[in-house]
Design a protein around this motif. Structure first.
Motif, PDB file in Angstrom:
ATOM      1  N   GLN A   1      23.101  45.322   9.302  1.00 17.13           N
ATOM      2  CA  GLN A   1      22.812  44.435  10.437  1.00 17.13           C
ATOM      3  C   GLN A   1      21.689  45.007  11.304  1.00 17.13           C
ATOM      4  O   GLN A   1      20.774  44.291  11.714  1.00 17.13           O
ATOM      5  CB  GLN A   1      24.063  44.213  11.283  1.00 17.13           C
ATOM      6  CG  GLN A   1      23.804  43.300  12.481  1.00 17.13           C
ATOM      7  CD  GLN A   1      25.020  43.136  13.374  1.00 17.13           C
ATOM      8  OE1 GLN A   1      26.088  43.674  13.097  1.00 17.13           O
ATOM      9  NE2 GLN A   1      24.860  42.412  14.459  1.00 17.13           N
TER      10      GLN A   1
ATOM     11  N   GLU B   1      27.799  48.183   6.356  1.00 22.22           N
ATOM     12  CA  GLU B   1      27.674  46.839   6.920  1.00 22.22           C
ATOM     13  C   GLU B   1      27.015  46.881   8.297  1.00 22.22           C
ATOM     14  O   GLU B   1      26.226  45.989   8.658  1.00 22.22           O
ATOM     15  CB  GLU B   1      29.050  46.154   6.986  1.00 22.22           C
ATOM     16  CG  GLU B   1      30.017  46.670   8.055  1.00 22.22           C
ATOM     17  CD  GLU B   1      30.547  48.083   7.801  1.00 22.22           C
ATOM     18  OE1 GLU B   1      31.141  48.660   8.742  1.00 22.22           O
ATOM     19  OE2 GLU B   1      30.395  48.601   6.675  1.00 22.22           O
TER      20      GLU B   1
ATOM     21  N   SER C   1      22.288  42.008  20.321  1.00 23.00           N
ATOM     22  CA  SER C   1      23.453  42.123  19.439  1.00 23.00           C
ATOM     23  C   SER C   1      24.002  43.545  19.370  1.00 23.00           C
ATOM     24  O   SER C   1      25.160  43.739  18.999  1.00 23.00           O
ATOM     25  CB  SER C   1      23.128  41.622  18.034  1.00 23.00           C
ATOM     26  OG  SER C   1      22.200  42.477  17.374  1.00 23.00           O
TER      27      SER C   1
ATOM     28  N   GLU D   1      18.338  44.683   9.546  1.00 23.61           N
ATOM     29  CA  GLU D   1      17.816  43.316   9.611  1.00 23.61           C
ATOM     30  C   GLU D   1      17.197  43.028  10.972  1.00 23.61           C
ATOM     31  O   GLU D   1      16.164  42.349  11.073  1.00 23.61           O
ATOM     32  CB  GLU D   1      18.934  42.319   9.308  1.00 23.61           C
ATOM     33  CG  GLU D   1      19.383  42.334   7.854  1.00 23.61           C
ATOM     34  CD  GLU D   1      20.586  41.441   7.604  1.00 23.61           C
ATOM     35  OE1 GLU D   1      21.143  40.902   8.601  1.00 23.61           O
ATOM     36  OE2 GLU D   1      20.973  41.292   6.441  1.00 23.61           O
ATOM     37  N   THR D   2      17.815  43.553  12.026  1.00 23.08           N
ATOM     38  CA  THR D   2      17.280  43.347  13.374  1.00 23.08           C
ATOM     39  C   THR D   2      15.923  44.017  13.524  1.00 23.08           C
ATOM     40  O   THR D   2      14.989  43.444  14.097  1.00 23.08           O
ATOM     41  CB  THR D   2      18.258  43.897  14.424  1.00 23.08           C
ATOM     42  OG1 THR D   2      19.525  43.239  14.295  1.00 23.08           O
ATOM     43  CG2 THR D   2      17.730  43.662  15.832  1.00 23.08           C
TER      44      THR D   2
END
Length: 262
Positions: free
Chosen positions: A169, A165, A34, A172-173
């Motif tokens: 992300q 933001e 991602s 969280e990864t």
């Protein structure tokens, strides 16, 4: 998509709207594919863009055994075989940059160009215990325990404040990365050393460093540029994740490099 590569169930994403030359992106330690979402979206109209999760990261299975960076390079070769790609432009970030260098050394005929971002040519002797300690700590406490300290190394304070933001992300990864997947990869980084083979890499090469990268100092990246014949060296106003933090300039530099190397 999932495919079994050298016994490991591996996730990959292929974007080939343009049907052009292959362009492969390899992510960082405690990351996943991602991290390249924006770049893949930009390049997919002109290239066949491949992203995948390394062993023990994202949705790729954890390796049951210890492995080396050379193993990860062989995983990429096997993935390309399975997808029918004879060669590719290779872009690697952090551990992905190590894999990219190893791939260029071991499978040079399959490399169109090499781009190394935020990675050294070797792990110095004095730094090796650090990676062993990180592996041990994560095995004991999990990857959630390293989120904050990792973000501090990866992104500058100003970027983290301005883009919460994006930071969320990435955090969280990191936290989702399996502890054993991280640990085995950290141990592979600990033992990495390809500097003796870089002078034989006869492919157009771009080396990108972050001005504020404390994990991979600019001098460590420049060793690669100084060793690979004709390599280009760029420094961006960023920390470790320069493709995220200075994305516009990184994209422009990469696009120019790829076009000039065709």
């Amino acid at each position: 998509m999932q495919v079994t590569i050298n016994g490991i169930d591996t996730r990959y994403v292929l974007s080939n709207e343009g049907g052009g030359p292959w362009l492969t992106f390899i992510h960082q330690l405690a990351g996943d594919l991602s991290v390249w979402d924006q770049l893949a979206g930009y390049f997919r109209n002109d290239y066949t863009v491949l992203r995948y999760d390394l062993r023990g990261h994202g949705q790729t299975a954890v390796s049951p055994d210890a492995f080396s960076i050379a193993t990860l390079a062989d995983d990429l070769a096997e993935l390309l075989d399975r997808l029918g790609a004879p060669s590719t432009h290779v872009v690697g970030l952090s551990i992905g940059g190590m894999v990219a260098q190893q791939f260029a050394a071991d499978h040079q005929a399959r490399v169109d160009t090499l781009t190394v971002v935020g990675a050294p040519a070797f792990t110095p002797e004095e730094a090796r215990p650090t990676f062993g300690q990180r592996a041990s700590s994560v095995r004991q406490s999990g990857t959630a325990s390293i989120v904050e300290v990792t973000l501090e190394r990866w992104l500058t304070t100003g970027f983290r404040r301005a883009h919460p933001e994006v930071v969320e992300q990435i955090a969280e990864t990191i936290a989702r990365t399996p502890a054993e997947g991280f640990a085995r990869a950290a141990e592979a980084v600990r033992d990495f050393d390809v500097r003796g083979r870089l002078a034989s890499v006869a492919r157009p090469t771009l080396v990108v460093a972050g001005k504020h990268d404390s994990g991979t100092p600019n001098a460590a990246s420049k060793v690669i540029a100084d060793t690979v014949p004709g390599a280009r060296f760029e420094i961006l106003d960023a920390a470790h994740l320069s493709p995220i933090e200075d994305s516009q300039r990184f994209t422009a530099i990469l696009e120019t490099f790829l076009r000039s190397s065709v």
